[in-house]
Design a protein around this motif. Structure first.
Motif, PDB file in Angstrom:
ATOM      1  N   MET A   1     -25.734  16.181 -43.258  1.00 53.27           N
ATOM      2  CA  MET A   1     -26.086  17.445 -42.617  1.00 53.27           C
ATOM      3  C   MET A   1     -25.920  17.384 -41.100  1.00 53.27           C
TER       4      MET A   1
ATOM      5  N   LYS B   1     -29.677  21.198 -37.004  1.00 56.91           N
ATOM      6  CA  LYS B   1     -29.786  20.795 -38.418  1.00 56.91           C
ATOM      7  C   LYS B   1     -30.628  21.808 -39.191  1.00 56.91           C
ATOM      8  N   GLN B   2     -31.636  22.395 -38.536  1.00 56.77           N
ATOM      9  CA  GLN B   2     -32.477  23.394 -39.184  1.00 56.77           C
ATOM     10  C   GLN B   2     -31.672  24.627 -39.573  1.00 56.77           C
TER      11      GLN B   2
ATOM     12  N   SER C   1     -29.813  23.927 -42.669  1.00 54.83           N
ATOM     13  CA  SER C   1     -30.730  24.006 -43.802  1.00 54.83           C
ATOM     14  C   SER C   1     -30.977  25.457 -44.204  1.00 54.83           C
TER      15      SER C   1
ATOM     16  N   ARG D   1     -31.688  19.626 -50.427  1.00 57.45           N
ATOM     17  CA  ARG D   1     -32.151  20.993 -50.680  1.00 57.45           C
ATOM     18  C   ARG D   1     -33.628  21.011 -51.031  1.00 57.45           C
TER      19      ARG D   1
ATOM     20  N   ALA E   1     -35.622  20.753 -47.904  1.00 58.01           N
ATOM     21  CA  ALA E   1     -35.517  21.953 -47.077  1.00 58.01           C
ATOM     22  C   ALA E   1     -36.306  23.112 -47.649  1.00 58.01           C
TER      23      ALA E   1
END
Length: 357
Positions: free
Chosen positions: A26, A37-38, A41, A74, A77
């Motif tokens: 990621m 990175k958020q 996600s 996933r 997240a």
């Protein structure tokens, strides 16, 4: 040799993308797309707060890198496992097998894995054990293919904390139900034979306690009574061609029988075999109508008139309903969803033969 700060590996941390053969992660996607990175996600979890241009940049970066999000990524997240559970019974039969295939396909398209438990027996303890196992695996939701009434009762007594959708047998507690419209299918089959001039229609039923078999039996009986026709005693099989053959031999011995509605195509195949051996022409002497429209039905001798059940639609609709429950548990859900059926007329049914008195 210890890496030095000169190559940046200590100061910045080395991207796994720099290792030959390593899968992109990621962080690599975020770096190439120029986002956090958020944000990556959020795109993975289809968050509505991401701008279209940003979403497209992340998607393009994933394609360029060949990035495929892992199930664990996933899960972290979203707080979900992205895994669904399916409990099935008699999974070798065409109907349940087709439903399971459709569920797997729809789940894959939605980004979920499926953990399937196929049970040979449907006793209470076995059902409870299967439910507990799927709960322990962290299933986000469960679909239960419950063709027998006692399976539904066992499911109703389990303490399943995750969303549940049931196929075939209602739980009487508001749990969403998806099933083929067996009552309408049986009515169409019986009315078709009566419209061809048959004074009554005999019935080879599926095993007692199976929801679809019971619904077809009840609807066949009600249709005959509404038409003022005689209601013969039903003959009960076990879904197999072998049982259809044995019951077909009994039908062949009864000169008064001119039409038979069979509760599934496999038993209908056995009936056709028995009638052929006995020299009873189909449809000249006896018309035969089956149920399900399995792929081979059009190639029986003669090609079988039957009721088509859209098993793929049942599986897809149940998966869609389960995902809706997972995403919005506070919304009201229908207690029952009937998937329509169609009568497919082929050569095995025809007008009642005129009998010389």
């Amino acid at each position: 040799m210890t890496p030095s700060a000169a190559d940046g590996s200590v100061a910045r941390g080395r991207s796994r993308r720099n290792f030959a053969g390593a899968r992109p992660v990621m962080d690599d996607v975020a770096r190439l797309a120029g986002v956090s990175k958020q944000t990556v996600s959020r795109v993975l979890n289809d968050h509505p707060a991401v701008r279209p241009a940003t979403r497209q940049a992340v998607v393009d970066a994933m394609r360029t890198l060949g990035y495929r999000p892992s199930r664990s990524a996933r899960s972290l997240a979203s707080g979900r496992t992205r895994m669904l559970g399916v409990i099935s019974f008699d999974a070798a039969r065409y109907g349940p097998a087709s439903i399971l295939t459709a569920i797997n396909t729809a789940a894959q398209e939605a980004g979920y894995l499926v953990s399937s438990i196929a049970l040979d027996t449907a006793d209470h303890d076995t059902v409870v054990e299967a439910v507990n196992r799927l709960s322990a695996e962290g299933a986000d939701g469960v679909i239960a293919i419950a063709p027998q009434l006692w399976v539904g009762r066992a499911l109703a007594e389990t303490d399943l904390a995750t969303p549940l959708v049931v196929l075939e047998s209602p739980l009487d507690d508001g749990t969403p139900l998806v099933t083929g419209d067996s009552r309408t299918g049986a009515r169409k089959a019986t009315e078709h034979l009566l419209a061809l001039g048959h004074r009554t229609v005999w019935h080879i039923a599926g095993p007692t306690g199976w929801t679809s078999a019971d619904h077809r039996l009840t609807s066949w009986r009600e249709t005959l009574r509404s038409a003022g026709a005689e209601v013969p005693a039903p003959l009960v099989g076990d879904w197999s061609a072998g049982s259809g053959y044995e019951l077909g031999r009994e039908v062949a011995r009864r000169a008064e029988v001119t039409a038979v509605f069979v509760s599934n195509d496999q038993m209908a195949l056995g009936v056709l075999h028995a009638l052929h051996e006995a020299g009873r022409a189909v449809p000249g002497d006896i018309s035969v109508v089956g149920y399900d429209d399995i792929p081979e039905a059009a190639h029986f001798l003669p090609p079988l008139t039957t009721v088509r059940t859209d098993f793929a639609e049942i599986g897809t609709r149940s998966l869609r309903l389960l995902l809706n429950r997972i995403d919005g548990a506070n919304e009201p859900w229908p207690s029952g969803t009937l998937v329509p059926v169609d009568l497919v007329v082929r050569a095995s049914s025809g007008p009642a033969a005129r009998r010389v008195r």
